[in-house]
Design an enzyme around this catalytic site. Structure first.
Site, PDB file in Angstrom:
ATOM      1  N   GLU B 217       0.823  -1.222   0.000  1.00 50.04           N
ATOM      2  CA  GLU B 217       0.000   0.000   0.000  1.00 50.04           C
ATOM      3  C   GLU B 217       0.853   1.267   0.000  1.00 50.04           C
ATOM      4  OE1 GLU B 217      -3.308   0.494  -0.172  1.00 50.04           O
ATOM      5  OE2 GLU B 217      -3.714  -1.648  -0.419  1.00 50.04           O
ATOM      6  N   ASP B 218       1.765   1.381  -0.942  1.00 54.55           N
ATOM      7  CA  ASP B 218       2.550   2.597  -1.140  1.00 54.55           C
ATOM      8  C   ASP B 218       3.604   2.867  -0.073  1.00 54.55           C
ATOM      9  OD1 ASP B 218       1.457   3.208  -3.488  1.00 54.55           O
ATOM     10  OD2 ASP B 218       0.113   4.772  -2.774  1.00 54.55           O
ATOM     11  N   ALA B 219       3.737   1.963   0.878  1.00 50.69           N
ATOM     12  CA  ALA B 219       4.791   2.200   1.865  1.00 50.69           C
ATOM     13  C   ALA B 219       6.151   1.926   1.235  1.00 50.69           C
ATOM     14  CB  ALA B 219       4.583   1.288   3.065  1.00 50.69           C
TER      15      ALA B 219
END
Ligand SMILES: [Zn+2]
Lengths: 385, 600
Positions: B217-219
């Site tokens: 998730e975009d981390a």
């Protein structure tokens, strides 16, 4: 139908008959007939168990669950309008705006529509264009080719599209009669393809003529009032007429219309003509249709509850502050919805008592809400000293 | 017959719209009409629209006549020699400013080679189509439009060196990046704007791969060693002010160490950092609650009674202390005066901010994300040449967002780092990705930028090759430490006795209307009651008249204001907000009666 196929003997399963709704029980008798004999009873027992499990429990907060179940998909609804079967000038409101319209029980809806079913020979396509013409509301405007004011002889000359008149089964003298009925101060004469209007009074004749020139266009000539567009379509092997604009009462009176299936999307019109029960069903059908169209999935029972709530007073009421909210028995609940001061003042003038029976009031005063675990009470009462 | 509108107002008609427009344009080019006047012909409605109003966005374009730009080689030479300026080109009618509506009638060529006799204008540079910040995105022509906008917005929040004299300034909420770098992949706008003088990012080695799941998730996953070596380190500056206000009657505030008899005296420990003048010394390490500027004020007009009864001019404590959760080192103390002539003390607090889990980073392509995990260097995957990435970026962030330029920049940065040169990524005018790939091949790497990598735990080779490269990363000013907040108990509002709101006031996290509904839907009645019991109070109620009674603690007596001492008073537990509602009704001349009933 499966009726002629095998079916279990009712008498053998009498004990289950009382435990299940009639329809469920009868379907089960049919479906379980294919099972081996030894498992039939077991299946029935399981069915009863499942049925009981699916019932709402006492204290279940059905209203709020309904609100959430309709409200959440509502946030995903698109505002798209769809075009009415290829007629570009007709945008049909769907989605959230339409849903709000229905739940508010608005008096005038943005796109009133009818679906007219036809009786046997006509539904197969007989005289379809004639029927379409009989339905569509025609006004003078559509028959007039040209209007000219003759200043010299103080006349208004209407050039009529004779061809079109014929299409609609009308004659010049009929038109002239209709005009006579609408404008009593004028004399109308037919002159070949012209209708010539002359003012009867001598009072400022020119002004009268100019006013007539504008007003004559809007005179209703034939068809059903309120039906703006007519579109015959073939649906499931029969011809159906879709309309823009609605007039249920007059359409039902036409002899070629199948009144039992014909419907309108104007819920208040349904209420006034067919009664509140029909309106309730119309709300259910319309709301369900909107949700289905958006590709969303909401259990009908939620919609049924909303429709029941809107209709249980014997008339259709919107979910607004003028509608069902006004009927709430609790002062605090009403005040928390909108315009609190007005509600408090009115309640105090009438000396209302809030018996704190519902959810909202008890949240406000921080008491257990009478729902779920807050519902059960001790039956035994302690003696008050 | 076309209708003519000037700034939205109908003024008349013209017979030949085209001719009329040509006439207006000629006059504008001659300088007889303002250069910011724009004219458009709307064919559908047969209208001529002239706009002169403020607030329109317009952009310059080079005029073209018969397929040839009016800007000639001679002009360019003169420009280079500084013989003419931009404004001369505008006044000579070589360059014109078009707004959105006039652009509707214009056929604009991107490049001079594309010109045909139909064209009326030529772009000064294709880059001029976008704004300043957007033109800082390298290879922007390969990105989706939305991502360009988001990328621009992110760049504006990046840490950097915002001003050269930052150490003398007292700006609010300042983040300063310790080691800013010039981007390896840059655009012409970086040169034009002197970006290297105030850079706001760092060139980091980025690997695009999934690793241990902490970059979902975009981390992003960050190398601990990189942080230790200074990656993304920054300092946060926050000024606090105290002013010696003057009041009527000759009373003033005084900045000093408060005396012990001042009302509201904190504690000796909290004043320990103050010097004799009542101000902290520089380089003092301060924590929450520590007083930074000591101050006493005269009593308020309507403060507690004892101020008057005890006699004398008792003074009130009004020191400035660090708020809940704040800490740092005193960087600078400024003594000055306000415009009104009051003494003003400003203290700047500095706090180093080392990247930690939850801090936000972004590339220049709208690919923002927070740190999901920080791994020790030995736990990071490595390439055949022993390179360990600074950041591991998730491959799932790319396909749906179509930020192709993100990938191209990664490759270009790799070429630049290896070849020791800057790469030009100017939008529509960049070096060709194909050429960069060829160059990378020549440098001894695979032309697609992928490399063999090894698992740090087992030492085994990964089956897939990993896309590794170098790209410019920006640390954004959203830092978890400044935002993280939780509360178990704390201050309440005076009026409603409900918990305060917001982090600054140590507030509670609101359980709102819709959250309440979930409890109701579950039938969790008593749980709901407990959650909403933050302002629960016990009030005495007269069973006779239904009014709220009075509990006199001094005499330990309860009585009813109407029925007196003999009243049958019962104690009822309700929310304080409800008690307040009853009071407000009473102020409306409504008599709310409570009818009590035993519940059980
Ligand atoms: Zn009393």
């Amino acid at each position: 139908m499966t009726g002629k196929e095998k079916m279990l003997e009712k008498s053998e399963f009498k004990e289950f008959e009382k435990k299940l709704p009639k329809k469920v029980f009868e379907t089960a008798l049919q479906e379980f007939a294919t099972l081996p004999k030894s498992k039939q009873k077991k299946a029935m027992e399981l069915l009863v168990k499942q049925y009981l499990n699916s019932l709402a429990e006492p204290g279940e907060c059905v209203g709020l669950v309904t609100a959430q179940s309709i409200g959440e998909p509502g946030t995903q609804m698109t505002l798209n309008t769809f075009h009415f079967a290829g007629v570009s000038e007709m945008n049909v409101t769907t989605g959230l705006p339409r849903l709000i319209e229905i739940l508010d029980a608005r008096k005038s809806i943005s796109t009133a529509m009818m679906t007219i079913y036809l009786k046997k020979p006509y539904s197969e396509g007989k005289d379809l264009d004639v029927i379409a013409r009989k339905l569509k509301a025609m006004h003078m405007e559509e028959f007039i080719e040209e209007i000219s004011v003759d200043i010299a002889s103080l006349q208004l000359r209407l050039k009529i599209k004779k061809q079109k008149l014929g299409d609609y089964d009308l004659r010049m003298d009929k038109i002239s009669r209709i005009l006579k009925k609408n404008f009593k101060n004028f004399d109308f004469k037919v002159d070949n393809e012209f209708i010539i209007a002359k003012p009867l009074t001598r009072e400022d004749p020119l002004k009268q003529l100019y006013r007539l020139r504008e007003r004559v266009k809007t005179v209703f000539v034939s068809g059903v009032k309120g039906i703006k567009y007519v579109l015959p379509v073939k649906r499931e092997g029969e011809y159906v007429i879709l309309t823009s604009g609605t007039n249920l009462k007059e359409v039902l009176n036409l002899e070629f219309v199948d009144g039992s299936r014909t419907r309108t999307n104007d819920i208040l019109e349904v209420e006034s003509i067919l009664g509140v029960e029909a309106a309730r069903q119309a709300i259910v059908d319309e709301v369900y249709d909107i949700i289905q169209r958006q590709g969303l999935n909401v259990d009908v029972r939620h919609i049924l509850l909303v429709a029941d709530t809107m209709c249980f007073n014997g008339k259709v009421q919107g979910v607004t502050r003028y509608g069902i909210v006004k009927e709430k028995p609790s002062v605090l609940a009403r005040a928390s919805f909108e315009t609190p001061i007005r509600h408090f003042v009115e309640a105090s003038v009438l000396g209302e008592i809030d018996s704190l029976n519902s959810v909202l009031e008890n949240v406000m005063i921080n008491q257990p809400i009478p729902i779920g675990t807050g519902l059960p009470r001790l039956v035994m009462k302690r003696e008050e000293k | 017959m076309a209708e003519v509108y000037i700034s939205g107002k109908y003024v008349g008609t013209v017979d030949n719209a085209k001719e009329f427009i040509d006439q207006i344009k000629t006059e504008r080019r001659l300088g007889n009409l303002p250069i910011d006047l724009n004219i458009q012909y709307d064919e559908d409605y047969d209208q001529v629209i002239i706009e002169t109003s403020k607030g329109r966005v317009s952009r310059p374009l080079i005029l073209v006549k018969d397929g040839k730009p009016l800007l000639t080689e001679r002009h360019l030479q003169q420009l280079e020699k500084n013989e003419i300026s931009w404004n001369d080109l505008v006044s000579q009618g070589i360059v014109e400013y078009l707004d959105a509506s006039e652009e509707e009638n214009a056929l604009v060529a991107f490049y001079a080679e594309e010109l045909t006799p139909e064209h009326n204008y030529l772009e000064v540079a294709p880059l001029a189509m976008v704004g300043f910040v957007t033109s800082l995105v390298p290879f922007g022509q390969h990105n989706q439009g939305v991502r360009m906008i988001q990328g621009s917005k992110n760049q504006k929040q990046a840490m950097g060196i915002y001003m050269a004299n930052f150490h003398q300034r007292l700006d609010m909420d300042v983040h300063l990046l310790h080691y800013p770098q010039k981007p390896i992949v840059k655009t012409i706008m970086h040169d034009i704007s002197n970006y290297e003088k105030h850079a706001a990012g760092q060139n980091l080695v980025v690997a695009i791969m999934a690793f241990e799941g902490y970059n979902i998730e975009d981390a992003i996953i960050v190398n601990k060693a990189s942080i230790d070596r200074g990656m993304g380190r920054s300092t946060y500056y926050r000024p606090v002010f105290a002013e010696e206000l003057r009041y009527s009657g000759g009373l003033t505030d005084k900045i000093c160490i408060p005396d012990k008899d001042v009302s509201g005296y904190r504690s000796e420990k909290e004043y320990r950092l103050l010097e004799e003048d009542g101000i902290v010394f520089t380089e003092a390490v301060v924590k929450e609650g520590d007083v930074v500027i000591g101050k006493v004020s005269p009593p308020r007009f309507l403060s507690a009674i004892e101020d008057y009864t005890l006699g004398g001019t008792s003074r009130r404590e009004s020191s400035v202390a660090l708020k809940h959760g704040e800490q740092g080192i005193i960087d600078m103390v400024v003594l000055t005066e306000t415009e009104a002539g009051n003494r003003l003390v400003a203290v700047k607090v500095r706090e180093p901010k080392i990247p930690e889990i939850g801090d936000k980073f972004t590339s220049r392509h709208g690919q923002k994300g927070v740190i999901g995990m920080i791994y020790n260097e030995e736990d990071m995957p490595f390439t055949a040449s022993g390179i360990k990435p600074d950041i591991i970026f998730s491959p799932h962030s790319v396909p749906s967002r179509m930020t192709v330029a993100h990938l191209i920049e990664l490759l270009a940065g790799k070429v630049g780092a290896l070849a020791g040169r800057y790469i030009d990524g100017t939008m529509f005018d960049s070096e060709k990705p194909e050429d960069l790939r060829k160059e990378l091949l020549k440098l001894g790497f695979r032309d697609d930028g992928s490399e063999v990598m090894y698992d740090p735990v087992t030492g085994k080779r990964y089956l897939a090759r990993i896309f590794v490269g170098d790209m410019y990363y920006l640390r954004l000013k959203h830092i978890v430490a400044n935002k993280m907040h939780a509360r178990a108990r704390g201050p309440v509002q005076l009026l409603t006795r409900q918990p305060t709101e917001g982090k600054a006031r140590e507030g509670g996290l609101r359980l709102g209307e819709m959250e309440k509904d979930t409890f109701v839907a579950h039938g969790a009645s008593l749980l709901l009651k407990e959650r909403f019991s933050s302002d629960s109070t016990v009030i005495p109620v007269c069973n006779n008249c239904g009014l709220i009674g009075i509990h006199d603690y001094r005499k330990d007596k309860v009585y009813c204001p109407v029925c007196g001492d003999k009243a049958d008073i019962r104690f009822v537990e309700v929310s304080y907000a409800f008690k307040l509602l009853l009071d407000e009704l009473k102020s409306l001349y409504v008599h709310p009666k409570l009818k009590l009933k035993l519940k059980y």
